[in-house]
Structures are given as C-alpha cells and as structure tokens.
Design a protein around this motif. Structure first.
Motif, PDB file in Angstrom:
ATOM      1  N   LEU A 171       0.804  -1.231   0.000  1.00 54.21           N
ATOM      2  CA  LEU A 171       0.000   0.000   0.000  1.00 54.21           C
ATOM      3  C   LEU A 171       0.834   1.276   0.000  1.00 54.21           C
ATOM      4  O   LEU A 171       0.462   2.272  -0.601  1.00 54.21           O
ATOM      5  N   VAL A 172       1.971   1.272   0.690  1.00 55.51           N
ATOM      6  CA  VAL A 172       2.824   2.476   0.690  1.00 55.51           C
ATOM      7  C   VAL A 172       3.678   2.481  -0.583  1.00 55.51           C
ATOM      8  O   VAL A 172       3.795   3.500  -1.260  1.00 55.51           O
ATOM      9  N   GLY A 173       4.289   1.351  -0.878  1.00 54.41           N
ATOM     10  CA  GLY A 173       4.934   1.186  -2.174  1.00 54.41           C
ATOM     11  C   GLY A 173       6.356   1.683  -2.308  1.00 54.41           C
ATOM     12  O   GLY A 173       7.019   1.400  -3.301  1.00 54.41           O
ATOM     13  N   ILE A 174       6.858   2.442  -1.341  1.00 55.50           N
ATOM     14  CA  ILE A 174       8.290   2.774  -1.330  1.00 55.50           C
ATOM     15  C   ILE A 174       8.851   2.422   0.042  1.00 55.50           C
ATOM     16  O   ILE A 174       8.106   2.290   1.018  1.00 55.50           O
ATOM     17  N   GLU A 175      10.177   2.309   0.105  1.00 56.79           N
ATOM     18  CA  GLU A 175      10.820   1.838   1.319  1.00 56.79           C
ATOM     19  C   GLU A 175      10.622   2.800   2.495  1.00 56.79           C
ATOM     20  O   GLU A 175      10.204   3.942   2.321  1.00 56.79           O
ATOM     21  N   SER A 176      11.022   2.322   3.663  1.00 57.98           N
ATOM     22  CA  SER A 176      10.871   3.127   4.886  1.00 57.98           C
ATOM     23  C   SER A 176      11.813   4.330   4.887  1.00 57.98           C
ATOM     24  O   SER A 176      12.854   4.324   4.239  1.00 57.98           O
ATOM     25  N   THR A 177      11.399   5.336   5.619  1.00 56.79           N
ATOM     26  CA  THR A 177      12.273   6.478   5.904  1.00 56.79           C
ATOM     27  C   THR A 177      13.276   6.019   6.961  1.00 56.79           C
ATOM     28  O   THR A 177      12.888   5.368   7.933  1.00 56.79           O
ATOM     29  N   ILE A 178      14.560   6.341   6.777  1.00 58.12           N
ATOM     30  CA  ILE A 178      15.558   5.967   7.795  1.00 58.12           C
ATOM     31  C   ILE A 178      16.094   7.225   8.467  1.00 58.12           C
ATOM     32  O   ILE A 178      16.576   8.137   7.780  1.00 58.12           O
ATOM     33  N   VAL A 179      15.990   7.265   9.799  1.00 59.97           N
ATOM     34  CA  VAL A 179      16.547   8.411  10.530  1.00 59.97           C
ATOM     35  C   VAL A 179      17.531   7.947  11.590  1.00 59.97           C
ATOM     36  O   VAL A 179      17.421   6.852  12.129  1.00 59.97           O
ATOM     37  N   LYS A 180      18.490   8.836  11.841  1.00 53.16           N
ATOM     38  CA  LYS A 180      19.447   8.579  12.923  1.00 53.16           C
ATOM     39  C   LYS A 180      19.468   9.813  13.810  1.00 53.16           C
ATOM     40  O   LYS A 180      19.719  10.920  13.325  1.00 53.16           O
ATOM     41  N   ILE A 181      19.171   9.591  15.074  1.00 53.83           N
ATOM     42  CA  ILE A 181      19.140  10.728  16.002  1.00 53.83           C
ATOM     43  C   ILE A 181      20.471  10.824  16.707  1.00 53.83           C
ATOM     44  O   ILE A 181      20.947   9.849  17.300  1.00 53.83           O
ATOM     45  N   GLU A 182      21.090  11.980  16.601  1.00 55.69           N
ATOM     46  CA  GLU A 182      22.343  12.192  17.307  1.00 55.69           C
ATOM     47  C   GLU A 182      22.133  13.312  18.303  1.00 55.69           C
ATOM     48  O   GLU A 182      21.094  13.977  18.281  1.00 55.69           O
ATOM     49  N   GLU A 183      23.132  13.525  19.179  1.00 52.65           N
ATOM     50  CA  GLU A 183      22.979  14.530  20.229  1.00 52.65           C
ATOM     51  C   GLU A 183      22.509  15.876  19.683  1.00 52.65           C
ATOM     52  O   GLU A 183      21.570  16.470  20.185  1.00 52.65           O
ATOM     53  N   ASP A 184      23.149  16.326  18.600  1.00 47.71           N
ATOM     54  CA  ASP A 184      22.864  17.679  18.144  1.00 47.71           C
ATOM     55  C   ASP A 184      22.135  17.730  16.804  1.00 47.71           C
ATOM     56  O   ASP A 184      21.944  18.792  16.243  1.00 47.71           O
ATOM     57  N   SER A 185      21.753  16.578  16.248  1.00 45.56           N
ATOM     58  CA  SER A 185      21.031  16.634  14.967  1.00 45.56           C
ATOM     59  C   SER A 185      20.213  15.372  14.702  1.00 45.56           C
ATOM     60  O   SER A 185      20.457  14.322  15.310  1.00 45.56           O
ATOM     61  N   ILE A 186      19.253  15.524  13.796  1.00 43.87           N
ATOM     62  CA  ILE A 186      18.491  14.355  13.341  1.00 43.87           C
ATOM     63  C   ILE A 186      18.794  14.204  11.865  1.00 43.87           C
ATOM     64  O   ILE A 186      18.532  15.108  11.069  1.00 43.87           O
ATOM     65  N   LYS A 187      19.367  13.062  11.517  1.00 51.37           N
ATOM     66  CA  LYS A 187      19.786  12.878  10.132  1.00 51.37           C
ATOM     67  C   LYS A 187      18.786  12.009   9.380  1.00 51.37           C
ATOM     68  O   LYS A 187      18.365  10.954   9.881  1.00 51.37           O
ATOM     69  N   LEU A 188      18.457  12.461   8.184  1.00 51.60           N
ATOM     70  CA  LEU A 188      17.620  11.653   7.298  1.00 51.60           C
ATOM     71  C   LEU A 188      18.579  10.854   6.413  1.00 51.60           C
ATOM     72  O   LEU A 188      19.224  11.395   5.515  1.00 51.60           O
ATOM     73  N   LEU A 189      18.698   9.548   6.684  1.00 53.88           N
ATOM     74  CA  LEU A 189      19.639   8.726   5.914  1.00 53.88           C
ATOM     75  C   LEU A 189      19.007   8.247   4.606  1.00 53.88           C
ATOM     76  O   LEU A 189      19.711   7.950   3.654  1.00 53.88           O
ATOM     77  N   ARG A 190      17.667   8.126   4.621  1.00 59.95           N
ATOM     78  CA  ARG A 190      16.965   7.763   3.380  1.00 59.95           C
ATOM     79  C   ARG A 190      15.554   8.323   3.455  1.00 59.95           C
ATOM     80  O   ARG A 190      14.845   8.045   4.415  1.00 59.95           O
ATOM     81  N   PRO A 191      15.120   9.108   2.458  1.00 56.71           N
ATOM     82  CA  PRO A 191      13.716   9.526   2.447  1.00 56.71           C
ATOM     83  C   PRO A 191      12.843   8.311   2.134  1.00 56.71           C
ATOM     84  O   PRO A 191      13.275   7.407   1.410  1.00 56.71           O
ATOM     85  N   GLY A 192      11.640   8.264   2.680  1.00 56.17           N
ATOM     86  CA  GLY A 192      10.788   7.093   2.444  1.00 56.17           C
ATOM     87  C   GLY A 192       9.347   7.368   2.799  1.00 56.17           C
ATOM     88  O   GLY A 192       8.878   8.504   2.704  1.00 56.17           O
ATOM     89  N   GLY A 193       8.662   6.329   3.233  1.00 57.63           N
ATOM     90  CA  GLY A 193       7.212   6.356   3.402  1.00 57.63           C
ATOM     91  C   GLY A 193       6.677   7.320   4.449  1.00 57.63           C
ATOM     92  O   GLY A 193       5.495   7.641   4.433  1.00 57.63           O
ATOM     93  N   ILE A 194       7.490   7.762   5.386  1.00 55.99           N
ATOM     94  CA  ILE A 194       7.072   8.821   6.319  1.00 55.99           C
ATOM     95  C   ILE A 194       7.773  10.105   5.868  1.00 55.99           C
ATOM     96  O   ILE A 194       9.000  10.178   5.850  1.00 55.99           O
ATOM     97  N   PRO A 195       6.981  11.134   5.520  1.00 55.47           N
ATOM     98  CA  PRO A 195       7.614  12.364   5.033  1.00 55.47           C
ATOM     99  C   PRO A 195       8.513  13.016   6.091  1.00 55.47           C
ATOM    100  O   PRO A 195       8.208  12.966   7.284  1.00 55.47           O
ATOM    101  N   LYS A 196       9.597  13.606   5.615  1.00 53.25           N
ATOM    102  CA  LYS A 196      10.535  14.325   6.487  1.00 53.25           C
ATOM    103  C   LYS A 196       9.794  15.363   7.332  1.00 53.25           C
ATOM    104  O   LYS A 196      10.053  15.514   8.530  1.00 53.25           O
ATOM    105  N   GLU A 197       8.829  16.059   6.704  1.00 54.32           N
ATOM    106  CA  GLU A 197       8.102  17.125   7.407  1.00 54.32           C
ATOM    107  C   GLU A 197       7.320  16.572   8.595  1.00 54.32           C
ATOM    108  O   GLU A 197       7.177  17.253   9.619  1.00 54.32           O
TER     109      GLU A 197
END
Ligand code: AMP
Ligand code: MG
Length: 322
Positions: A171-197
C-alpha cells in the motif's frame, strides 16, 4: 519456489521456514521483504547470496512489538522513543546502538543497527510466529527495482527463496524512511514512506538530509539503485513524440498520450497514490519493447522527496556506466 496466499496456515508454514534458517519473501506496507532469522548469521548470509547484495550494505531488522526493540538494540533515547510512539507500526526505520546478539553480518560490522516495526498484518504475524526478529531487505536483486507484488519477487529471485507469501500489492509502495538521532542533529539517511516534514513536526526540530556520498553511516548506499533495465531520463516535460520511449507521468496530462506506453502515477497528483504505484509503473514500463523511459519530475515535498530519490537513483545507473 512456491507462492502462497498469506493465510494464517501459510504464515505458520513460512514461520517454520524462518525458524529453520530459510528465506521467506513476505509483504510489508512498504515493499516485499526477503526475511531470515536476524540472530542466525548463516540464514542472514543466504539473503546476501540470493540478492547478490554486497556484504557492506547493512540490513534492517524487523520486530513485531515496540517492546521488542530491546531484543535488538539498546534503549532508545527520548526523541527516538517519541518517533516510535508516533510512527510505529509503520514505514519508519531508526538507527540505534546494537545489542550483542545481533551478528555482524546484519550490520556490516557497524556498532549500530537499523530497526523497524512494520504495520502489515502478515509481516507482523510472520515475525511473531517465527519467535525471533527478522532481517529483511527488499526481495529483489541488489540495485534492481523493488518488488511491490508477489509476482515481482518471483520474477527476480527465481528459485533463491523457499517461500513467497502473497499479500497483494503493497500500500505504501516505497521503502521506509531511515533516521538517525544524534545529540545535536536528526539525520535523514533515506527519504521514504514517512515524510521528512512529519518527523520535523513530531519533534519540532529540523531534520538534516544527508548527501548519499557523505553518508558514512550507511555504507551500502550507491548512487544508482532501484534501477530498471532500461535507461530512465528525468524530465520536466515528457517528449511524447519519441516512438521508442515509455512515459511515466506524475499526473494526467492535458494532451493525448500513447496509452500502451504510458503510466500515470496519480491522475490528480496525489503523492500517496503516486508512491504506491511507483515501482509497479517502473516494472511495467521496463517490460515494454522500448529503448528508454522518460519520467516526469515531481515536487520534492512530502512523499515527493522519496519518490524523486528513487527516480534520481534509477536515472543514475546509465549516467554512471555510459
Ligand atoms: P534496505 O535495503 O531497504 O533493507 O535498507 C537497508 C539500508 O538501511 C542500508 O542500505 C543502509 O542505508 C541503511 N542501514 C542499515 N543499517 C544501518 C546502520 N546501522 N546505520 C545506518 N544505516 C543503516
Ligand atoms: Mg532494497
């Protein structure tokens, strides 16, 4: 290999295959996964062999309950917990410090592990019945188009899989969004089914998009990926007079198009519908007797970011090798 409907009985059979160290392809809401017991290094090795995936590309471990995160990783920090609370089960993968029971082959030797709880009922039942956690990349050959139907899996993986559970189209059809939370930032390692916004809204913090080639945390990401056999050319305006081409439209155009060589992702420009249809469209166009595929650019907002990421990677293949 057998394709079987994802009935309760067949899920149980598939779980037995996972328990014995075999491979099962199964539906998730993102794309079809190729699953093996993540705690069994030999079983995980079969995933890499079947996909011809390089061992430096780490896998995502799938769990069936939020609490099972502790079977895989160390306790998540508060912000990761927030995201999990909001977006699980669903197409969000988080990166955490790994626990020792997760073998190096899963994480390509990294100290961290990627974890996700899918929302697809078949995926959840399969993981639960397997009584383990399941490493599962997409059920396709490395760098090829991701599968969003059981047939796509069958066409690419031939006899390399013990079992395919058929749960219809993802139903979503594209891979998952991958995030990595670090002390001072949140990194988007791969855009995916949950929007960055949506992630930014949830945490009231900016999410930083990582350039693929700078992404030391995700060693497996190549510039080209998700590629059909035919060259993909990204354009703003589709040149419909090219008789040797297939056309991927984002929305329904106002002019006449060759319907047998065209795929419209969403007639009225709905990004969710477009994402769900993306790989289906590329599989279809790739199967035609044409020389190239023109794909219409779409706005890189919301799910559009993930769709464009896949299209750009698909179009990089021939740029790299030509
Ligand atoms: P997939 O191919 O959809 O299974 O996604 C796997 C991707 O997740 C890899 O190619 C990496 O980009 C990313 N990944 C997996 N494990 C890690 C990790 N420990 N750290 C960062 N990224 C990871
Ligand atoms: Mg993949």
């Amino acid at each position: 290999m057998i394709i079987l409907k994802d009935s309760e009985e067949n899920i149980k059979k598939a779980a037995e295959v996972i328990k014995k160290g075999g491979l099962v392809a199964f539906p998730t809401e993102t794309v079809y996964g190729l699953g093996a017991d993540a705690t069994n290094p030999e079983a995980v090795a079969k995933i890499f062999e079947a996909k011809e995936r390089p061992y430096f590309d780490p896998l995502i471990v799938h769990i069936a309950n939020k609490a099972d995160i502790l079977k895989v990783a160390q306790s998540p920090d508060r912000r990761t917990e927030f995201l999990i609370e909001r977006f699980w089960p669903g197409p969000l993968t988080v990166i955490l410090k790994k626990r020792e029971n997760i073998p190096d082959i899963v994480t390509s030797g990294l100290e961290t592990v990627a974890v996700r709880m899918p929302s697809h009922e078949t995926a959840l039942s399969l993981i639960r019945e397997s009584s383990t956690v399941v490493a599962a990349p997409s059920a396709n050959k490395f760098s090829s188009l991701s599968p969003t139907t059981a047939r796509h899996v069958f066409e690419q993986l031939g006899n390399a899989v013990d079992f395919i559970l058929d749960g219809g189209q993802c139903l979503v059809g594209i891979e998952s969004t991958i995030v990595k939370i670090e002390e001072d930032s949140i990194k988007l390692l791969r855009p995916g089914g949950i929007p960055k916004e949506a992630i930014e809204d949830c945490l009231s913090l900016e999410v930083v998009e990582m350039q693929q080639h700078l992404k030391v945390e995700a060693p497996g990401q190549l510039d080209y990926h998700y590629s059909p056999q035919k060259p993909v050319v990204l354009v703003d305006k589709i040149p419909v007079d090219d008789n040797n081409a297939g056309f991927l439209f984002f929305t329904k155009p106002s002019f006449n198009i060759p319907l047998d060589r065209s795929f419209i992702l969403s007639a009225d420009g709905d990004l969710r519908e477009a994402a769900a249809n993306l790989f289906l469209a590329l599989h279809f166009l790739d199967s035609l007797d044409i020389k190239r595929i023109y794909a219409q650019r779409l706005p890189e907002k919301g799910l559009g970011l993930a769709i464009m990421d896949r299209l750009k990677k698909a179009s990089m293949k021939f740029k790299n090798f030509s």
